[in-house]
Scaffold this motif. Structure first.
Motif, PDB file in Angstrom:
ATOM      1  N   ASN A 113     -13.208  -0.252   9.778  1.00 18.96           N
ATOM      2  CA  ASN A 113     -14.181   0.549   8.841  1.00 18.96           C
ATOM      3  C   ASN A 113     -13.522   0.710   7.584  1.00 18.96           C
ATOM      4  O   ASN A 113     -14.168   0.931   6.542  1.00 18.96           O
ATOM      5  N   PHE A 114     -12.322   0.459   7.098  1.00 14.88           N
ATOM      6  CA  PHE A 114     -11.520   0.824   6.154  1.00 14.88           C
ATOM      7  C   PHE A 114     -10.455  -0.254   5.670  1.00 14.88           C
ATOM      8  O   PHE A 114      -9.645  -0.224   4.634  1.00 14.88           O
ATOM      9  N   GLY A 115     -10.345  -1.132   6.468  1.00 15.59           N
ATOM     10  CA  GLY A 115      -9.372  -2.255   6.269  1.00 15.59           C
ATOM     11  C   GLY A 115      -7.890  -1.942   6.267  1.00 15.59           C
ATOM     12  O   GLY A 115      -7.019  -2.428   5.742  1.00 15.59           O
ATOM     13  N   LEU A 116      -7.521  -0.724   6.987  1.00 18.87           N
ATOM     14  CA  LEU A 116      -6.199  -0.366   7.250  1.00 18.87           C
ATOM     15  C   LEU A 116      -5.650  -0.871   8.380  1.00 18.87           C
ATOM     16  O   LEU A 116      -6.048  -0.968   9.309  1.00 18.87           O
ATOM     17  N   ILE A 117      -4.394  -1.240   8.067  1.00 19.61           N
ATOM     18  CA  ILE A 117      -3.316  -1.677   9.189  1.00 19.61           C
ATOM     19  C   ILE A 117      -2.133  -0.762   9.479  1.00 19.61           C
ATOM     20  O   ILE A 117      -1.589  -0.129   8.531  1.00 19.61           O
ATOM     21  N   VAL A 118      -1.739  -0.787  10.476  1.00 18.22           N
ATOM     22  CA  VAL A 118      -0.726   0.133  11.064  1.00 18.22           C
ATOM     23  C   VAL A 118       0.511  -0.325  10.507  1.00 18.22           C
ATOM     24  O   VAL A 118       1.031  -1.714  10.857  1.00 18.22           O
ATOM     25  N   GLU A 119       1.371   0.473   9.919  1.00 22.61           N
ATOM     26  CA  GLU A 119       2.692   0.061   9.429  1.00 22.61           C
ATOM     27  C   GLU A 119       3.748   0.996   9.994  1.00 22.61           C
ATOM     28  O   GLU A 119       3.607   2.251   9.847  1.00 22.61           O
ATOM     29  N   ARG A 151      -2.297   1.476   6.073  1.00 20.78           N
ATOM     30  CA  ARG A 151      -2.165   0.955   4.707  1.00 20.78           C
ATOM     31  C   ARG A 151      -2.957  -0.103   4.555  1.00 20.78           C
ATOM     32  O   ARG A 151      -3.234  -0.978   5.395  1.00 20.78           O
ATOM     33  N   GLY A 152      -3.646  -0.404   3.384  1.00 20.07           N
ATOM     34  CA  GLY A 152      -4.422  -1.554   3.130  1.00 20.07           C
ATOM     35  C   GLY A 152      -3.263  -2.795   3.053  1.00 20.07           C
ATOM     36  O   GLY A 152      -2.095  -2.709   3.033  1.00 20.07           O
ATOM     37  N   VAL A 153      -4.055  -4.039   2.958  1.00 20.25           N
ATOM     38  CA  VAL A 153      -3.457  -5.146   2.942  1.00 20.25           C
ATOM     39  C   VAL A 153      -3.139  -5.703   1.302  1.00 20.25           C
ATOM     40  O   VAL A 153      -4.160  -5.930   0.760  1.00 20.25           O
ATOM     41  N   PRO A 154      -1.840  -5.576   0.778  1.00 17.16           N
ATOM     42  CA  PRO A 154      -1.985  -6.049  -0.616  1.00 17.16           C
ATOM     43  C   PRO A 154      -2.059  -7.601  -0.676  1.00 17.16           C
ATOM     44  O   PRO A 154      -1.487  -8.560   0.234  1.00 17.16           O
ATOM     45  N   HIS A 155      -2.613  -7.904  -1.806  1.00 20.69           N
ATOM     46  CA  HIS A 155      -2.624  -9.448  -1.924  1.00 20.69           C
ATOM     47  C   HIS A 155      -1.437  -9.983  -2.279  1.00 20.69           C
ATOM     48  O   HIS A 155      -0.539  -9.135  -2.724  1.00 20.69           O
ATOM     49  N   THR A 156      -1.111 -11.328  -2.182  1.00 22.49           N
ATOM     50  CA  THR A 156       0.323 -11.876  -2.606  1.00 22.49           C
ATOM     51  C   THR A 156       0.118 -12.782  -3.585  1.00 22.49           C
ATOM     52  O   THR A 156       0.730 -13.710  -3.727  1.00 22.49           O
ATOM     53  N   LEU A 157      -0.885 -12.450  -4.626  1.00 16.76           N
ATOM     54  CA  LEU A 157      -0.918 -13.061  -6.075  1.00 16.76           C
ATOM     55  C   LEU A 157      -0.154 -12.828  -7.064  1.00 16.76           C
ATOM     56  O   LEU A 157       0.305 -11.478  -6.862  1.00 16.76           O
ATOM     57  N   ALA A 158       0.428 -13.633  -8.080  1.00 22.98           N
ATOM     58  CA  ALA A 158       1.386 -13.217  -9.097  1.00 22.98           C
ATOM     59  C   ALA A 158       2.557 -12.742  -8.782  1.00 22.98           C
ATOM     60  O   ALA A 158       3.298 -11.737  -9.478  1.00 22.98           O
ATOM     61  N   LEU A 159       3.126 -12.988  -7.278  1.00 22.87           N
ATOM     62  CA  LEU A 159       4.296 -12.217  -7.090  1.00 22.87           C
ATOM     63  C   LEU A 159       5.587 -12.470  -8.142  1.00 22.87           C
ATOM     64  O   LEU A 159       6.452 -11.455  -8.220  1.00 22.87           O
ATOM     65  N   PRO A 160       5.741 -13.818  -8.711  1.00 25.34           N
ATOM     66  CA  PRO A 160       6.826 -13.921  -9.419  1.00 25.34           C
ATOM     67  C   PRO A 160       6.845 -12.970 -10.642  1.00 25.34           C
ATOM     68  O   PRO A 160       8.037 -12.522 -11.361  1.00 25.34           O
ATOM     69  N   PRO A 208     -10.566  -2.652  -1.276  1.00 21.94           N
ATOM     70  CA  PRO A 208     -10.253  -1.448  -1.977  1.00 21.94           C
ATOM     71  C   PRO A 208      -9.003  -1.329  -2.535  1.00 21.94           C
ATOM     72  O   PRO A 208      -8.305  -2.047  -2.582  1.00 21.94           O
ATOM     73  N   PHE A 209      -8.700   0.026  -3.344  1.00 20.05           N
ATOM     74  CA  PHE A 209      -7.633   0.279  -4.168  1.00 20.05           C
ATOM     75  C   PHE A 209      -6.736   1.196  -3.639  1.00 20.05           C
ATOM     76  O   PHE A 209      -7.214   2.196  -2.866  1.00 20.05           O
ATOM     77  N   PHE A 210      -5.466   1.165  -4.088  1.00 16.68           N
ATOM     78  CA  PHE A 210      -4.377   2.100  -3.548  1.00 16.68           C
ATOM     79  C   PHE A 210      -3.870   1.830  -2.304  1.00 16.68           C
ATOM     80  O   PHE A 210      -4.665   1.057  -1.432  1.00 16.68           O
ATOM     81  N   HIS A 211      -2.952   2.259  -1.833  1.00 22.11           N
ATOM     82  CA  HIS A 211      -2.157   1.771  -0.558  1.00 22.11           C
ATOM     83  C   HIS A 211      -2.843   2.457   0.583  1.00 22.11           C
ATOM     84  O   HIS A 211      -2.665   1.756   1.692  1.00 22.11           O
ATOM     85  N   ASN A 212      -3.811   3.480   0.546  1.00 21.31           N
ATOM     86  CA  ASN A 212      -4.664   3.852   1.707  1.00 21.31           C
ATOM     87  C   ASN A 212      -5.988   3.361   1.334  1.00 21.31           C
ATOM     88  O   ASN A 212      -6.881   4.045   2.362  1.00 21.31           O
ATOM     89  N   ASN A 213      -6.421   2.571   0.759  1.00 19.23           N
ATOM     90  CA  ASN A 213      -7.872   2.059   0.289  1.00 19.23           C
ATOM     91  C   ASN A 213      -8.831   3.182  -0.106  1.00 19.23           C
ATOM     92  O   ASN A 213      -9.877   3.217   0.617  1.00 19.23           O
TER      93      ASN A 213
END
Length: 612
Positions: free
Chosen positions: A231-237, A252-261, A464-469
């Motif tokens: 329902n919210f794209g949240l993963i247990v951490e 927490r939501g899943v952060p993308h891995t773009l532009a890591l450098p 969605p946005f922020f750590h908690n979507n």
């Protein structure tokens, strides 16, 4: 910090924050066992010496003997309590960066060519030289005669290996891969809309069909929360530890891995605050060990890949392991692949944008007295602009009050259950217990309420946005900074934007996101053109599929609010052309279709931003 001089063989170690009552030793490890990245009895371990106390720090300076390092490749630097080997006890663990490892790795030492092109070599050389130094056992002879393409091919091969591991390797676990939560077709992240398209037996849902990972069937040991995931794209951490799986977790939501450098650099404060080597994850402390991106895969496999919640890695004498940990070479490849994704450089704002509303949004964004956005998101990236953190641009942690927002969607969902279900507060960075967290600031949690600053260039198409979507739209994310939750923190003196200004800033973010989509798509098209004649057809097809997704993202972020509809028409043509190239088997026709798609995208880009 450990510094190894490859010229004269000297090692200098400086450590702060160690307890005064004990003594500690330094070891260098060559991971030979292959079972785990952690030190094992089968690894080659070199005891260097004992740290000496000096003005609040612990230091060590030693001259190493060449003989001890013939055939030795440095994987880890370990600090242990005196009298205990690294396989038994570890206080601190650090590893060289990817490019340090490439520099002296005997299999891939091509970087030495680049770094040491100005070092004199040969019998006439005077002074220090990598060629003649007594410590050359750690450094292969630089390949001066080889072309730069050789280095590019070496790195390209490493990236390709990392890509294969990222999307296909399960590490003998529950069937998940890194790509399970970071799929290439969804901007390397997941959200409820994407999750709804997955089949019932997708590895993302292992907690629903593997009994040992099911909350109700394994004694209340929580591995995932399927309802909050779907329902919210949240993963247990469990970044605060695995000792209480039923109660000690965060969603927490899943952060993308773009532009890591562009987003890994941190300038930590002085001791006793302990910061990791690099900023990873939502709270900047997402990786175990040294906290580097290289170590992140070790934590991810341990957290998300196990067959049971016991999380027992494969190793000598282990009969029923839950997974195997990545090997050192695999960690190198995974790091290289992740560093290759997305932008490699920051934007240089301001841009000569052609849309008046987006241009005004850029002005508000950059104005340190109005929007104040650029203070923490310099050039719309993840780094401070130099006005904070001692003037040095870096990826910083802040308490922005996001966790104190009332009526967060996932919490409303859990509170509406009968009876209401337990949902702990997310304390962010660190593991110290606190009671000042969440709405009302009176909930127990672990951490200091600070979270990592994400990049904004890729934000509009990765909701969605922020750590908690907690927020679903880019407009809502901008409007958050008008909230009481944010302004109560006192950050940047508070922000108060009118609704039209919120829309303008969001328009600016949508436009730069669309421009990044176009840049990425054209780059993928160029790679496809080069690969059509030289590699299997499937390689070019995969690149074109990724290119098409980038074009679709650009169309979506603009079309959703009626931005640059003239450019959208050209992007639609480009998408159609790329799709035709995907489905065409004639390489010459394919190449012409791709070139025409690039022309259409360049036309769209010129409508969005002026040349200059």
């Amino acid at each position: 910090q450990a510094t190894l001089d490859l010229i004269d063989g000297s090692l200098t170690v400086n450590v702060s924050g160690l307890p005064d009552e004990d003594t500690y030793e330094v070891w260098l490890i060559d991971n030979r066992g292959g079972q785990s990245v952690a030190p094992e009895a089968t690894d080659t371990m070199v005891h260097v010496g004992t740290l000496a106390r000096q003005k609040g720090n612990a230091t060590l300076q030693e001259q190493l003997e060449q003989e001890a390092f013939i055939g030795f490749e440095l994987d880890l630097v370990v600090v242990t309590p005196t009298g205990k080997p690294p396989s038994a006890a570890r206080i601190l663990v650090g590893s060289p960066s990817l490019f340090q490892r490439l520099y002296y790795n005997e299999e891939r030492g091509l970087l030495a060519k680049v770094a040491d092109a100005d070092v004199s070599v040969g019998p006439e050389a005077s002074g220090k030289s990598l060629w003649s130094s007594p410590f050359r056992a750690l450094v292969p002879a630089p390949a001066y005669a080889q072309e730069t393409e050789s280095l590019n091919a070496t790195l390209g091969s490493l990236v390709a290996r990392g890509e294969d591991l990222f999307f296909n390797e399960t590490f003998k676990g529950n069937g998940r891969t890194c790509g399970t939560c970071h799929p290439a077709e969804n901007n390397l992240t997941i959200d409820p809309v994407f999750i709804a398209t997955l089949p019932p037996k997708d590895p993302l849902f292992v907690a629903e069909f593997i009994p040992a990972l099911n909350f109700e069937k394994n004694g209340g040991k929580r591995f995932e929360d399927p309802e909050l995931m779907r329902n919210f794209g949240l993963i247990v951490e469990n970044q605060d530890g695995f000792d209480d799986l039923a109660n000690k977790f965060n969603m927490r939501g899943v952060p993308h891995t773009l532009a890591l450098p562009t987003s890994l650099t941190i300038n930590p404060p002085p001791a006793p605050d302990a910061f990791p080597q690099q900023a990873t994850g939502w709270s900047g402390d997402g990786a175990p060990g040294s906290g580097s991106l290289r170590d992140f895969a070790t934590g991810a496999v341990t957290q998300h890949f196990p067959l049971t919640t016991n999380r027992v890695p494969a190793g000598p004498g282990v009969r029923n392991p839950d997974f195997r940990l990545p090997r050192p070479r695999e960690l190198d490849a995974l790091e290289a692949f992740q560093l290759s994704l997305g932008r490699q450089e920051e934007l240089a704002l301001p841009l000569p944008l052609n849309n008046a509303v987006a241009l005004r949004g850029q002005e508000i964004f950059l104005d340190n007295n109005v929007g104040k956005c650029n203070r923490c998101h310099g050039n719309a990236g993840a780094n401070t602009a130099g006005s904070l953190a001692d003037g040095a641009p870096n990826n910083a942690n802040f308490d922005t009050g996001v966790e104190r927002l009332p009526d967060q969607p996932a919490r409303v969902f859990k509170a509406a259950k009968r009876p209401p279900e337990f949902f702990p507060c997310d304390g962010g960075f660190g593991t110290e217990q606190t009671k000042e967290c969440g709405f009302g600031s009176n909930n127990p949690a672990f951490g200091n309420n600070q979270f990592n600053t994400p990049t904004l260039v890729e934000a509009a198409d990765t909701p969605p946005f922020f750590h908690n979507n907690a927020i679903n739209t880019i407009e809502g994310a901008v409007a958050f900074y008008n909230s009481q939750a944010f302004n109560d923190t006192g950050r940047v003196g508070g922000i108060s934007l009118e609704p039209t200004q919120v829309e303008a800033v969001a328009a600016f973010l949508r436009v730069i996101n669309g421009l990044e989509n176009i840049r990425s798509s054209i780059a993928l098209d160029d790679r496809a053109l080069r690969s059509i004649r030289t590699t299997p057809k499937a390689n070019a097809k995969n690149l074109l599929i990724q290119s098409r997704e980038e074009v679709k993202d650009a169309i979506d972020v603009l079309k959703e609010v009626g931005l640059h509809l003239d450019a959208v028409r050209h992007l639609n043509k480009a998408k159609h052309l790329v799709n035709k190239a995907i489905n065409n088997s004639d390489p010459y026709v394919q190449m012409e279709l791709i070139r025409e798609a690039i022309r259409e995208q360049n036309l769209a880009r010129r409508m969005m931003v002026a040349r200059g």
